[in-house]
Design an enzyme around this catalytic site. Structure first.
Site, mmCIF file in Angstrom:
data_model
loop_
_atom_site.group_PDB
_atom_site.id
_atom_site.type_symbol
_atom_site.label_atom_id
_atom_site.label_comp_id
_atom_site.label_asym_id
_atom_site.label_seq_id
_atom_site.Cartn_x
_atom_site.Cartn_y
_atom_site.Cartn_z
ATOM 1 C CG ASP A 77 -0.177 -0.031 2.532
ATOM 2 O OD1 ASP A 77 0.764 -0.735 2.559
ATOM 3 O OD2 ASP A 77 -0.562 0.758 3.421
ATOM 4 C CD GLU A 142 4.342 0.381 6.777
ATOM 5 O OE1 GLU A 142 5.193 0.934 7.522
ATOM 6 O OE2 GLU A 142 3.789 1.407 5.897
#
Length: 386
Positions: A77, A142
Site C-alpha cells: 500500500d 502498513e
C-alpha cells in the site's frame, strides 16, 4: 501495464517497467486488492514457490530443506495521492543526467517490491537455488494505524508463515542497511474550557488558549540521541494536529492536540507513555496508537553475513532507521531484521517522491548474490558491477 505482472514475464521484465506497472495499480491503504491479485497470480505460477493468500497479503515460500530461512517482506500500500499529480509514474532526467521515476510509491516502497517480485520469480528456479530457504511476504495496510497492519494480522493468525532466522524489509535505505527502528506513540492531549459568546469572552474559558502550555512544551522539547547496540537513534516529539472550536463566534470549550512521539528502541511502549505523561503532567492524555521499536539485531549470524556482503567492500556501516517500520514486528517474533531498499527515505510521502532507476539493479544484484550463497567478495562484486 498490469500485464508486466503476468507469470511468464516477471523474471525477465525490465525492473524499471516492472516498477512502473506496480506503482500504476491503485493501492492506497484499503485499496490493495487489485495489486495483491496481480502479485498472487504471478507468484502462484512459479513452480518453486508455495503461495498462501491472507486477505490482501501474499506469502510465497521455497521449501528446499535448507537449515536457515530468510524472510523478505514489503508492504503493497501507499499513502493517499495528493493534489499534485504523482500518478501515473513518469521518467524524468535529472540535471545531473540521472534518470528518475517520479510517482507515488516509487520510494515507499514499491522499488523494494519490484526487486522482491523479480527475485521471487528467479531465485529458486533450476540452477538458481538459494543457499537459504526464502519466504516472500507482500502485505497490506502498513500506512495506517497499527491495528490494521497486514503483517500484524499474519503474526496473529499465521506466525508460522513469518518464521525465519533473519528478515529483510524492503523499506527505502538508499541501498544501505538500516538496523532496527524507532518506536512510535500517538496521543491526544486534551484541554477543556467553558463555552461563551466571543463578544463576551470573559464569561467563558478558552480551551484553545489553555493548550498554549502544551505547544510551549513541545517547542522547547530537546529530543535525545540514544545509542542502542552501536547505532545512535534520534528521538522526536511533535504536534501533528490540533482541533477545537465549533463556530467563529463561540469561545471553544474543548481542544485536542495530537502528539507523535518517536522513541528509541531501548524504550518500551510503557516507558514512552510514562515519558509523555510526565511532560504533559496536569493534562488529560489519551493514547490512540502505539508500536514498539526494534533493536538493530546486527549481531545475528545471517545479519552479519548480509552486512559484510552488501557493505564490506565500500567500508560502509549500518545506520539506524529513525522511522517506524515492520522490523519491529519481526523483532517481537524473535526474528532479527534490517531495512534494505533502493529509495531515499527522505522522499517518502512527498509530492516529488522519486527513485533513480539505476538503484533498482544495484539492490537486486546485491540481494541475488547473497541469497544464492555467494561469498562476501562475490556479493560485493555483483553489487558494485550493477
Amino acid at each position: 501495464m498490469l500485464e508486466l505482472l503476468d507469470p511468464d514475464e516477471v523474471a525477465s521484465s525490465d525492473l524499471v517497467d516492472l516498477l512502473a506497472a506496480i506503482c500504476d495499480v491503485p493501492s492506497v491503504s484499503g485499496d490493495e486488492t487489485a495489486l495483491a491479485d496481480a502479485v498472487e497470480r504471478a507468484l502462484r505460477a512459479q513452480a518453486h514457490l508455495e503461495v498462501v493468500r491472507d486477505g490482501d497479503a501474499v506469502v510465497a515460500r521455497t521449501t528446499f530443506g535448507r537449515s536457515r530461512r530468510v524472510v523478505l517482506a514489503g508492504h503493497l500500500d501507499t499513502v493517499p495521492l495528493t493534489a499534485e499529480p504523482n500518478l501515473p509514474t513518469r521518467l524524468v532526467t535529472a540535471p545531473d543526467g540521472e534518470v528518475e521515476m517520479w510517482g507515488r510509491g516509487t520510494v515507499d516502497m514499491k522499488g523494494g517490491i519490484a526487486i522482491m517480485l523479480a527475485l521471487a520469480a528467479e531465485v529458486g528456479r533450476p540452477g538458481r537455488e538459494p543457499g537459504v530457504d526464502v519466504t516472500w511476504v507482500l502485505y497490506d495496510h502498513e500506512e495506517v494505524e497499527a491495528t490494521k497492519n497486514g503483517l500484524g494480522r499474519l503474526a496473529r493468525n499465521r506466525p508460522d508463515l513469518l518464521a525465519g532466522d533473519f528478515a529483510i524489509l524492503g523499506e527505502s535505505s538508499n541501498n544501505g542497511i538500516e538496523g532496527g527502528c524507532n518506536g512510535t506513540l500517538r496521543v491526544e492531549v486534551r484541554t477543556t474550557g467553558v463555552a461563551a459568546h466571543s463578544a463576551r469572552s470573559w464569561t467563558g474559558v478558552n480551551a484553545i488558549h489553555a493548550a498554549a502550555p502544551v505547544l510551549a512544551a513541545l517547542a522547547a522539547y530537546d529530543p535525545r540521541e540514544i545509542e542502542v547496540d552501536g547505532l545512535v537513534y534520534r528521538e522526536g516529539m511533535n504536534a501533528v494536529a490540533i482541533s477545537g472550536g465549533i463556530a467563529g463566534n463561540v469561545v471553544p470549550d474543548a481542544c485536542t492536540v495530537t502528539v507523535n512521539f518517536r522513541f528509541a528502541p531501548s524504550r518500551s511502549i510503557a516507558e514512552a507513555e510514562a515519558h509523555v505523561r510526565e511532560l504533559f503532567a496536569g493534562f488529560e492524555v489519551v493514547v490512540t496508537d502505539a508500536a514498539p521499536g526494534a533493536r538493530p539485531g546486527l549481531d545475528a549470524p545471517l545479519a552479519a553475513d548480509f552486512v559484510a556482503a552488501v557493505l564490506g567492500a565500500t567500508g560502509g556501516v549500518p545506520r539506524p532507521k529513525y522511522g517506524w517500520t515492520d522490523v519491529a514486528r519481526f523483532a517481537e517474533l524473535g526474528v532479527p531484521a534490517v531495512n534494505f531498499g533502493p529509495g531515499d527515505p527522505a522522499l517518502a510521502h512527498k509530492d516529488d517522491e522519486r527513485l533513480p532507476v539505476a538503484r533498482l539493479a544495484v539492490g537486486r544484484d546485491a540481494l541475488r548474490a547473497w541469497l544464492l550463497g555467494a561469498s562476501t567478495g562475490e556479493a560485493v562484486e555483483a553489487r558494485d558491477g550493477a
